[in-house]
Design a protein around this motif. Structure first.
Motif, PDB file in Angstrom:
ATOM      1  N   LYS A   1       0.389 151.742  42.612  1.00 52.40           N
ATOM      2  CA  LYS A   1       1.013 153.124  43.329  1.00 52.40           C
ATOM      3  C   LYS A   1       1.534 152.644  44.822  1.00 52.40           C
ATOM      4  O   LYS A   1       2.677 153.007  45.011  1.00 52.40           O
ATOM      5  CB  LYS A   1      -0.201 153.909  43.841  1.00 52.40           C
ATOM      6  N   ARG A   2       1.182 151.524  45.514  1.00 52.52           N
ATOM      7  CA  ARG A   2       1.908 151.046  46.638  1.00 52.52           C
ATOM      8  C   ARG A   2       3.053 150.591  46.492  1.00 52.52           C
ATOM      9  O   ARG A   2       4.315 150.857  47.021  1.00 52.52           O
ATOM     10  CB  ARG A   2       0.952 150.356  47.388  1.00 52.52           C
ATOM     11  N   LEU A   3       3.267 149.773  45.298  1.00 52.86           N
ATOM     12  CA  LEU A   3       4.479 148.972  44.844  1.00 52.86           C
ATOM     13  C   LEU A   3       5.462 149.986  44.442  1.00 52.86           C
ATOM     14  O   LEU A   3       6.718 149.835  44.730  1.00 52.86           O
ATOM     15  CB  LEU A   3       4.133 147.884  43.823  1.00 52.86           C
ATOM     16  N   GLU A   4       5.110 151.192  43.738  1.00 55.96           N
ATOM     17  CA  GLU A   4       6.113 152.087  43.418  1.00 55.96           C
ATOM     18  C   GLU A   4       6.647 152.773  44.403  1.00 55.96           C
ATOM     19  O   GLU A   4       7.883 153.071  44.896  1.00 55.96           O
ATOM     20  CB  GLU A   4       5.292 153.105  42.430  1.00 55.96           C
ATOM     21  N   LEU A   5       5.707 153.197  45.389  1.00 58.43           N
ATOM     22  CA  LEU A   5       6.374 154.029  46.385  1.00 58.43           C
ATOM     23  C   LEU A   5       7.317 152.914  47.663  1.00 58.43           C
ATOM     24  O   LEU A   5       8.464 153.323  47.888  1.00 58.43           O
ATOM     25  CB  LEU A   5       4.916 154.268  47.499  1.00 58.43           C
ATOM     26  N   GLU A   6       6.880 151.696  47.619  1.00 58.82           N
ATOM     27  CA  GLU A   6       8.060 150.710  48.205  1.00 58.82           C
ATOM     28  C   GLU A   6       9.119 150.558  47.392  1.00 58.82           C
ATOM     29  O   GLU A   6      10.322 150.578  48.048  1.00 58.82           O
ATOM     30  CB  GLU A   6       7.168 149.461  48.392  1.00 58.82           C
ATOM     31  N   ARG A   7       9.164 150.540  46.138  1.00 60.31           N
ATOM     32  CA  ARG A   7      10.174 150.710  45.264  1.00 60.31           C
ATOM     33  C   ARG A   7      11.322 151.709  45.435  1.00 60.31           C
ATOM     34  O   ARG A   7      12.494 151.621  45.860  1.00 60.31           O
ATOM     35  CB  ARG A   7      10.037 150.521  43.829  1.00 60.31           C
ATOM     36  N   LYS A   8      10.510 152.809  45.539  1.00 63.69           N
ATOM     37  CA  LYS A   8      11.371 154.092  45.763  1.00 63.69           C
ATOM     38  C   LYS A   8      12.004 154.372  47.281  1.00 63.69           C
ATOM     39  O   LYS A   8      13.159 154.700  47.368  1.00 63.69           O
ATOM     40  CB  LYS A   8      10.353 155.594  45.719  1.00 63.69           C
ATOM     41  N   ILE A   9      11.318 153.937  48.183  1.00 67.42           N
ATOM     42  CA  ILE A   9      11.892 153.735  49.352  1.00 67.42           C
ATOM     43  C   ILE A   9      12.933 152.786  49.653  1.00 67.42           C
ATOM     44  O   ILE A   9      13.984 152.999  50.296  1.00 67.42           O
ATOM     45  CB  ILE A   9      10.662 153.316  50.546  1.00 67.42           C
ATOM     46  N   ARG A  10      12.956 151.781  48.700  1.00 63.73           N
ATOM     47  CA  ARG A  10      14.130 150.808  48.876  1.00 63.73           C
ATOM     48  C   ARG A  10      15.182 151.460  47.968  1.00 63.73           C
ATOM     49  O   ARG A  10      16.488 151.280  48.498  1.00 63.73           O
ATOM     50  CB  ARG A  10      13.513 149.379  48.157  1.00 63.73           C
ATOM     51  N   ASP A  11      14.825 151.867  46.973  1.00 61.86           N
ATOM     52  CA  ASP A  11      15.958 152.377  45.970  1.00 61.86           C
ATOM     53  C   ASP A  11      16.418 153.530  46.554  1.00 61.86           C
ATOM     54  O   ASP A  11      17.829 154.123  46.263  1.00 61.86           O
ATOM     55  CB  ASP A  11      15.622 152.513  44.581  1.00 61.86           C
TER      56      ASP A  11
END
Length: 345
Positions: free
Chosen positions: A83-93
């Motif tokens: 979940k944390r990795l997905e959030l980081e990906r969304k913030i980045r992309d």
């Protein structure tokens, strides 16, 4: 006991290995079902306690429960990580660059009927007319009887009607506004009455709902010549300075005499073309001298006062001015069509 202990260790090692490789929350949940579900491997071990000697059951049960808690903890940790990795990906992309230029907003435009209606009103206001409006849901009394059309009058057939009750209807013209004006005002009267009207027609040149602008003048010594002069002046303003008008005899119950009014075709200026079907003329409105019966019903003495009235369809004028072949185009709200009208009101 040792066999069960080895089996538990194998399950723990398998769970740890698979969870570390899982990059999707769905895979992790599949692992939960496979190991901890109703038919899961650890659940099966717990159900098999009945086959173990009584003295070994407490120890085996403890090992199975500890393994269950351990796997559940690993699953929750893995889900939290994903979940944390997905959030980081969304913030980045999906980050927004606030330094980029904003998207342009397309400027809207007025509907051609709005442009024509306001132009008609502007012309008649410049000639000294005031603007009056009235209800779209009207009584039979004002819509018909005050316009010299009693219940059995054949002229009612000219205007098919949307009735709400036998005495309440959607108005078929804006003439009732004229009657209301004459009820509250005495001559001299000079008004135009814009608004929506309703008739059950639907084809290329008719619509169940359309807009009218009707006009009324009542004063002493008003004649058909005053009507012609007023309409000729208005036509030159609405179309162009070369426009001429002509009267043709007609019939309306609220005017006598009554006329149909034609204008020279604004495209060919009377020479004949496709728009005017080769005649050089286009019909634009109906008009006439106010029937004495209408004045009398309004409390105005027809021996002292006279007047003229006229009525035009806004959509009809718009079709002529802009060369629109089918009235239904005006109601389709096609943005490509409407974007071509950029005039200011």
């Amino acid at each position: 006991m040792s066999v069960i202990s080895e089996k538990i260790q194998e399950i723990l090692a398998y769970a740890k290995s698979r969870l570390e490789e899982s990059n999707e929350a769905g895979d992790v949940n599949d692992m939960r079902v496979r190991l901890l579900g109703k038919s899961g491997e650890l659940t099966s071990l717990l159900r098999g306690l009945k086959d173990i000697p009584p003295e070994e059951r407490p120890g085996v049960g403890k090992l199975v429960n500890e393994a269950r808690d351990s796997i559940a903890s690993m699953i929750e940790l893995r889900l939290a990580l994903l979940k944390r990795l997905e959030l980081e990906r969304k913030i980045r992309d999906e980050r927004i660059d606030v330094t980029l230029s904003g998207k342009g907003i397309k400027r809207g435009s007025y509907h051609p009927c709005t442009l024509v209606r306001e132009e008609i009103l502007r012309v008649f206001i410049s000639l000294g007319f005031s603007v009056e409006q009235g209800p779209e849901i009207e009584s039979d009394y004002y819509n018909f009887r005050r316009m010299n059309m009693p219940k059995d009058h054949p002229a009612r057939d000219m205007q098919d009607t949307f009735y709400i009750t036998p005495d309440v209807l959607l108005r078929t013209h804006t003439s009732p506004v004229q009657a209301r004006v004459m009820d509250k005002s005495k001559p001299p009267i000079r008004v135009v009455c814009p608004g929506k009207v309703y008739r059950p027609d639907d084809d290329a040149t008719h619509s169940p709902m359309f807009q009218q602008v009707e006009g009324l003048v009542v004063d002493k010594n008003i004649t058909l010549c005053d009507l012609k002069g007023t309409l000729e002046c208005a036509a030159k303003e609405l179309f162009d300075s070369k426009t001429k008008i002509r009267f043709r005899p007609s019939y309306f119950p609220f005017t006598e005499p009554s006329v149909e009014v034609d204008v020279t075709c604004p495209v060919c200026h009377g020479k004949g073309c496709r728009i005017c079907k080769g005649t050089g003329w286009i019909e634009v409105l109906g008009a006439g001298v106010v029937n004495p019966a209408v004045l009398r019903d309004s409390g105005i003495d027809p021996d002292i006062y006279s007047g003229f009235a006229f009525g035009m369809g806004v959509e009809r004028i718009a079709m002529i001015k802009y060369g629109i072949p089918d009235m239904r185009i005006l109601f389709e709200n096609d943005a490509r069509f409407l974007s071509g009208f950029k005039e200011e009101i």
